[in-house]
Design a protein around this motif. Structure first.
Motif, PDB file in Angstrom:
ATOM      1  N   ARG A  84     -48.775 -68.915  51.684  1.00 59.88           N
ATOM      2  CA  ARG A  84     -50.258 -68.387  52.042  1.00 59.88           C
ATOM      3  C   ARG A  84     -50.918 -69.708  53.021  1.00 59.88           C
ATOM      4  O   ARG A  84     -50.816 -70.699  52.898  1.00 59.88           O
ATOM      5  CB  ARG A  84     -50.912 -68.296  50.760  1.00 59.88           C
ATOM      6  N   ARG A  85     -51.470 -69.039  54.058  1.00 55.69           N
ATOM      7  CA  ARG A  85     -52.200 -69.661  54.984  1.00 55.69           C
ATOM      8  C   ARG A  85     -53.494 -70.587  54.809  1.00 55.69           C
ATOM      9  O   ARG A  85     -54.211 -70.053  54.036  1.00 55.69           O
ATOM     10  CB  ARG A  85     -52.335 -68.816  56.423  1.00 55.69           C
ATOM     11  N   LEU A  86     -53.421 -71.797  55.061  1.00 53.01           N
ATOM     12  CA  LEU A  86     -54.580 -72.762  54.660  1.00 53.01           C
ATOM     13  C   LEU A  86     -55.382 -73.315  55.673  1.00 53.01           C
ATOM     14  O   LEU A  86     -56.633 -73.330  55.805  1.00 53.01           O
ATOM     15  CB  LEU A  86     -54.074 -73.775  53.535  1.00 53.01           C
ATOM     16  N   ASP A  87     -54.595 -73.557  56.850  1.00 50.42           N
ATOM     17  CA  ASP A  87     -55.102 -74.222  57.849  1.00 50.42           C
ATOM     18  C   ASP A  87     -56.270 -75.475  57.449  1.00 50.42           C
ATOM     19  O   ASP A  87     -57.560 -75.199  57.744  1.00 50.42           O
ATOM     20  CB  ASP A  87     -55.781 -73.139  58.777  1.00 50.42           C
ATOM     21  N   GLU A  88     -55.638 -76.282  56.667  1.00 47.05           N
ATOM     22  CA  GLU A  88     -56.613 -77.275  56.329  1.00 47.05           C
ATOM     23  C   GLU A  88     -56.321 -78.639  56.740  1.00 47.05           C
ATOM     24  O   GLU A  88     -55.058 -78.861  57.292  1.00 47.05           O
ATOM     25  CB  GLU A  88     -56.727 -77.342  54.579  1.00 47.05           C
ATOM     26  N   VAL A  89     -57.156 -79.677  56.763  1.00 48.40           N
ATOM     27  CA  VAL A  89     -56.858 -80.826  57.191  1.00 48.40           C
ATOM     28  C   VAL A  89     -57.303 -81.991  55.842  1.00 48.40           C
ATOM     29  O   VAL A  89     -58.527 -81.874  55.411  1.00 48.40           O
ATOM     30  CB  VAL A  89     -57.816 -81.458  58.468  1.00 48.40           C
ATOM     31  N   ALA A  90     -56.478 -82.624  55.539  1.00 43.85           N
ATOM     32  CA  ALA A  90     -56.758 -83.471  54.306  1.00 43.85           C
ATOM     33  C   ALA A  90     -57.084 -84.931  54.893  1.00 43.85           C
ATOM     34  O   ALA A  90     -56.272 -85.529  55.514  1.00 43.85           O
ATOM     35  CB  ALA A  90     -55.468 -83.649  53.229  1.00 43.85           C
ATOM     36  N   TYR A  91     -58.101 -85.419  54.229  1.00 49.45           N
ATOM     37  CA  TYR A  91     -58.589 -86.732  54.997  1.00 49.45           C
ATOM     38  C   TYR A  91     -58.367 -87.770  53.661  1.00 49.45           C
ATOM     39  O   TYR A  91     -58.642 -87.412  52.571  1.00 49.45           O
ATOM     40  CB  TYR A  91     -60.049 -86.657  55.191  1.00 49.45           C
ATOM     41  N   HIS A  92     -58.365 -88.888  53.869  1.00 48.58           N
ATOM     42  CA  HIS A  92     -58.295 -89.883  52.802  1.00 48.58           C
ATOM     43  C   HIS A  92     -59.527 -90.045  52.137  1.00 48.58           C
ATOM     44  O   HIS A  92     -60.755 -89.954  52.906  1.00 48.58           O
ATOM     45  CB  HIS A  92     -57.784 -91.365  53.470  1.00 48.58           C
ATOM     46  N   PRO A  93     -59.718 -90.475  51.105  1.00 54.77           N
ATOM     47  CA  PRO A  93     -61.154 -90.723  50.423  1.00 54.77           C
ATOM     48  C   PRO A  93     -62.256 -91.817  51.166  1.00 54.77           C
ATOM     49  O   PRO A  93     -63.390 -91.623  51.176  1.00 54.77           O
ATOM     50  CB  PRO A  93     -60.679 -91.232  49.084  1.00 54.77           C
ATOM     51  N   ALA A  94     -61.491 -92.610  51.840  1.00 54.81           N
ATOM     52  CA  ALA A  94     -62.292 -93.603  52.703  1.00 54.81           C
ATOM     53  C   ALA A  94     -63.119 -92.767  53.776  1.00 54.81           C
ATOM     54  O   ALA A  94     -64.398 -93.225  54.086  1.00 54.81           O
ATOM     55  CB  ALA A  94     -61.418 -94.672  53.483  1.00 54.81           C
ATOM     56  N   TYR A  95     -62.483 -91.782  54.483  1.00 53.85           N
ATOM     57  CA  TYR A  95     -63.183 -91.049  55.537  1.00 53.85           C
ATOM     58  C   TYR A  95     -64.409 -90.525  54.928  1.00 53.85           C
ATOM     59  O   TYR A  95     -65.575 -90.360  55.220  1.00 53.85           O
ATOM     60  CB  TYR A  95     -61.982 -90.041  56.105  1.00 53.85           C
ATOM     61  N   HIS A  96     -64.117 -89.653  53.706  1.00 55.21           N
ATOM     62  CA  HIS A  96     -65.480 -88.979  53.020  1.00 55.21           C
ATOM     63  C   HIS A  96     -66.437 -90.066  52.622  1.00 55.21           C
ATOM     64  O   HIS A  96     -67.763 -89.608  52.662  1.00 55.21           O
ATOM     65  CB  HIS A  96     -64.648 -88.353  51.858  1.00 55.21           C
ATOM     66  N   GLU A  97     -66.191 -91.151  52.114  1.00 60.45           N
ATOM     67  CA  GLU A  97     -67.034 -92.163  51.894  1.00 60.45           C
ATOM     68  C   GLU A  97     -67.887 -92.571  53.105  1.00 60.45           C
ATOM     69  O   GLU A  97     -69.048 -92.594  52.864  1.00 60.45           O
ATOM     70  CB  GLU A  97     -66.498 -93.438  51.283  1.00 60.45           C
ATOM     71  N   LEU A  98     -67.320 -92.654  53.896  1.00 59.46           N
ATOM     72  CA  LEU A  98     -68.060 -92.979  55.175  1.00 59.46           C
ATOM     73  C   LEU A  98     -68.887 -91.729  55.864  1.00 59.46           C
ATOM     74  O   LEU A  98     -70.092 -91.926  56.220  1.00 59.46           O
ATOM     75  CB  LEU A  98     -67.067 -93.189  56.477  1.00 59.46           C
ATOM     76  N   MET A  99     -68.351 -90.553  55.616  1.00 62.58           N
ATOM     77  CA  MET A  99     -69.258 -89.186  55.931  1.00 62.58           C
ATOM     78  C   MET A  99     -70.465 -89.257  54.872  1.00 62.58           C
ATOM     79  O   MET A  99     -71.550 -88.841  55.330  1.00 62.58           O
ATOM     80  CB  MET A  99     -68.375 -88.186  55.698  1.00 62.58           C
ATOM     81  N   HIS A 100     -70.374 -89.622  53.691  1.00 57.43           N
ATOM     82  CA  HIS A 100     -71.620 -89.679  52.770  1.00 57.43           C
ATOM     83  C   HIS A 100     -72.549 -90.814  53.332  1.00 57.43           C
ATOM     84  O   HIS A 100     -73.752 -90.410  53.264  1.00 57.43           O
ATOM     85  CB  HIS A 100     -71.082 -90.117  51.420  1.00 57.43           C
ATOM     86  N   LEU A 101     -71.985 -91.911  53.788  1.00 54.63           N
ATOM     87  CA  LEU A 101     -73.044 -93.030  54.402  1.00 54.63           C
ATOM     88  C   LEU A 101     -73.821 -92.522  55.472  1.00 54.63           C
ATOM     89  O   LEU A 101     -74.877 -92.970  55.315  1.00 54.63           O
ATOM     90  CB  LEU A 101     -72.017 -94.116  54.876  1.00 54.63           C
ATOM     91  N   ALA A 102     -73.405 -91.625  56.341  1.00 54.73           N
ATOM     92  CA  ALA A 102     -74.033 -91.129  57.344  1.00 54.73           C
ATOM     93  C   ALA A 102     -75.030 -89.833  56.901  1.00 54.73           C
ATOM     94  O   ALA A 102     -76.221 -89.893  57.059  1.00 54.73           O
ATOM     95  CB  ALA A 102     -73.207 -90.749  58.616  1.00 54.73           C
ATOM     96  N   ILE A 103     -74.262 -88.953  56.224  1.00 59.27           N
ATOM     97  CA  ILE A 103     -74.909 -87.658  56.004  1.00 59.27           C
ATOM     98  C   ILE A 103     -75.828 -87.752  54.703  1.00 59.27           C
ATOM     99  O   ILE A 103     -76.909 -87.006  55.010  1.00 59.27           O
ATOM    100  CB  ILE A 103     -73.994 -86.441  56.124  1.00 59.27           C
ATOM    101  N   ASP A 104     -75.653 -88.267  53.896  1.00 52.49           N
ATOM    102  CA  ASP A 104     -76.381 -88.390  52.691  1.00 52.49           C
ATOM    103  C   ASP A 104     -77.776 -89.314  52.874  1.00 52.49           C
ATOM    104  O   ASP A 104     -78.845 -89.036  52.014  1.00 52.49           O
ATOM    105  CB  ASP A 104     -75.770 -89.039  51.591  1.00 52.49           C
ATOM    106  N   HIS A 105     -77.814 -90.017  54.039  1.00 53.32           N
ATOM    107  CA  HIS A 105     -79.005 -90.392  54.307  1.00 53.32           C
ATOM    108  C   HIS A 105     -79.608 -89.883  55.684  1.00 53.32           C
ATOM    109  O   HIS A 105     -80.550 -90.566  56.226  1.00 53.32           O
ATOM    110  CB  HIS A 105     -78.945 -92.085  54.807  1.00 53.32           C
ATOM    111  N   GLY A 106     -79.284 -88.851  55.921  1.00 55.05           N
ATOM    112  CA  GLY A 106     -79.820 -87.992  56.981  1.00 55.05           C
ATOM    113  C   GLY A 106     -79.487 -88.471  58.392  1.00 55.05           C
ATOM    114  O   GLY A 106     -80.749 -88.124  59.180  1.00 55.05           O
TER     115      GLY A 106
END
Length: 558
Positions: A84-106
């Motif tokens: 079944r088609r997913l078309d997803e990109v899997a990121y390392h948890p380090a990437y997600h932590e960096l995204m939290h650093l930027a977006i969770d603080h607006g």
């Protein structure tokens, strides 16, 4: 994180004459030019709000996250195990932590939530700091930030999507937009046959028929190929497609309102020279659901509202990268000894690092002044609005032309160890060209400069007012401005072959003017003499013989 208790006495030798392991640093408190720029250009609240980010982005923990995100780049998952088609990109948890650093603080939303009151200065300063943690993840932050001016062109679209865009919560879950706590945006414009010439796009948009006699005004399906899609796991993408009215702008959700994956097929992830922590995809729309944004047939004009924002970010990121490389080199040369003294005491090394420090300070002054123009434009100031049309073009072009050579010099300061992947300079060197290529390569940017000068003479008038404030103060700048005046008096048709020279000279003269008005005299005078004087050259490390090296080096900080 620093490795605990490494052995220095080995079987064949003892490890000596090496700099101490990296430790926590405060990227704001240790950056005098940034503190001065914030005090000058931004309301007091901006520096106060940035203070925790400066400490966090400079921490050994976050620096390690940046390195880890690059060592483990995103991976493409096209199908589940049953086909079944997913078309997803899997990121390392380090990437997600960096995204939290930027977006969770607006930091993706601050320009709009404090628009006209310092929000753009806050966003640009935050991006400058975030880039020093890892440049790649800043792409989706930039795209999300830059999408709002496009959404505003259709009130119904803005009402539906803007609350999620402005939310301070990074939510990577695959859900319909209405069920998520925060949204991110991407962009997909470029196609194989056209590249920067987006007017050659062939992706087609067809309205969904509600009845045979009356097609829906809002429901559309897109069919076509996009050679480059930024941030492919975004919740929505702004894209261009052809309708009967012409090239139009559309918003394409990754998940439909019914909870189904939209028909956006990821063909592959780009194997890029750098920018490895960030995924960039080649995609196909296979009847993907979409909704129109902006006036039909005016898709380029609609999307340009986003491009102006992304260009300022693409002018800021290289300055942040240069600052990171400068500090890395400065830390090394102060602790590494050769020929009986520290490298930082060697005359040629001092000239080189002082010259590089000048480049960073001038770049920072220009992007912060540009951010102030954006906020002034939001308040309705006509002079600032005029500058906001012109300055992102100058800054994006020139800062990105200066960055690759800067990174090479920083690596040379470290020698062979600077060229290996354990040091951050190798990945910064690979990253250096990307912002020059994205959102308009050098020639495209210079042609846009000529377009702005032709269509918006008020922009040049506003720039000339910036120059008028410092005319007569410095001989090399006065001579350069006289040359600019003569060049700009030529017929417009003759300017195109000189557009690169013109962009460089305008950018350098504005940097010089800003430093003369706001920086210590030793910084401003040395910059003018080394960039605009008779000895100006393309290489770093060429300063007047009487340059005040100690004063320039002291401004690097830690």
């Amino acid at each position: 994180m620093p490795d605990p208790a490494p052995r220095t006495r080995l079987a064949t030798h003892e490890v000596t004459n090496q700099p101490s392991p990296p430790s926590d640093r405060d990227l704001l408190a240790g950056d005098a030019p940034l503190q001065e720029a914030l005090a000058r250009e931004a309301p007091e609240w901006v520096a106060r709000r940035l203070a925790p980010l400066g400490r966090e982005a400079g921490s050994a923990r976050v620096q390690e996250l940046g390195e880890t995100a690059n060592r483990h780049p995103p991976e493409l998952r096209l199908f589940d195990r049953h086909g079944r088609r997913l078309d997803e990109v899997a990121y390392h948890p380090a990437y997600h932590e960096l995204m939290h650093l930027a977006i969770d603080h607006g930091w993706h939303a601050v320009a709009w939530q404090e628009e006209g009151a310092g929000g753009h200065q806050a966003h640009v300063a935050a991006l400058y700091l975030l880039t020093q943690a890892e440049p790649g993840f800043c792409c989706p932050v930039t795209m999300t930030h830059a999408a709002l001016p496009v959404l505003r062109q259709t009130p119904a679209v803005e009402a539906h999507w803007a609350p999620g865009l402005l939310a301070w919560d990074y939510d990577p879950r695959l859900l319909p937009a209405g069920e998520k706590s925060g949204l991110t945006f991407g962009m997909a414009m470029t196609e194989k046959q056209g590249g920067s010439d987006v007017r050659a796009n062939s992706t087609r948009a067809e309205p969904l028929a509600t009845t045979r006699a009356e097609p829906s005004a809002d429901g559309w399906r897109l069919t076509g190929h996009k050679w480059f899609c930024s941030a492919p796991m975004s919740d929505a993408f702004l894209t261009l497609a052809r309708t009967d009215e012409g090239l139009s702008c559309f918003l394409v959700p990754r998940v439909t309102a019914e909870g189904e994956r939209n028909a956006i097929e990821l063909q592959r992830l780009k194997e890029k020279c750098g920018n490895r922590a960030n995924a960039s995809a080649e995609i196909e729309y296979r009847g993907a659901r979409a909704e129109p944004v902006g006036e039909p047939g005016r898709g380029i004009a609609t999307i340009l509202e986003m491009v102006q924002q992304t260009r300022l970010d693409a002018a800021t990121a290289p300055v942040g990268m240069m600052r990171q490389a400068l500090v890395e080199a400065w830390r090394h040369v102060r602790e590494r000894h050769a020929f009986g003294r520290a490298l930082a005491e060697q005359p040629l090394m001092r000239v080189l690092l002082a010259d590089m420090a000048l480049e960073v300070e001038a770049g920072l002054a220009l992007v912060m002044r540009t951010a102030r123009a954006f906020d002034g434009a939001a308040r309705g100031d006509p002079g600032e609005r005029a500058l906001s049309r012109l300055l992102p073009t100058l800054a994006k072009y020139w800062h990105n032309k200066r960055t690759p050579g800067f990174m090479a010099e920083a690596m040379e300061c470290l020698g062979g160890i600077g060229y290996v992947e354990e040091a951050p300079l190798a990945r910064l060197y690979r990253e250096a060209p990307v912002n020059s290529i994205w959102e308009g390569s050098g020639n495209v940017i210079c042609l846009d400069l000529l377009r702005v000068l032709d269509r918006h003479p008020e922009a040049l008038a506003a720039l000339q007012a910036e120059f008028a404030a410092v005319r007569g103060q410095q001989v090399e700048l006065d001579r350069a401005l006289a040359g600019l005046d003569a060049e700009l008096a030529a017929p417009p048709a003759s300017l195109e072959p000189r557009a690169r020279w013109l962009a460089q000279r305008l950018a350098q003269c504005l940097q010089a003017a800003l430093l003369l008005r706001h920086a210590p005299s030793e910084v401003a005078e040395t910059f003018c003499r080394s960039r605009l004087g008779d000895e100006a050259g393309p290489a770093y490390g060429v300063l007047p013989g009487d340059a005040p090296l100690a004063a320039l080096l002291a401004r690097i900080g830690d």
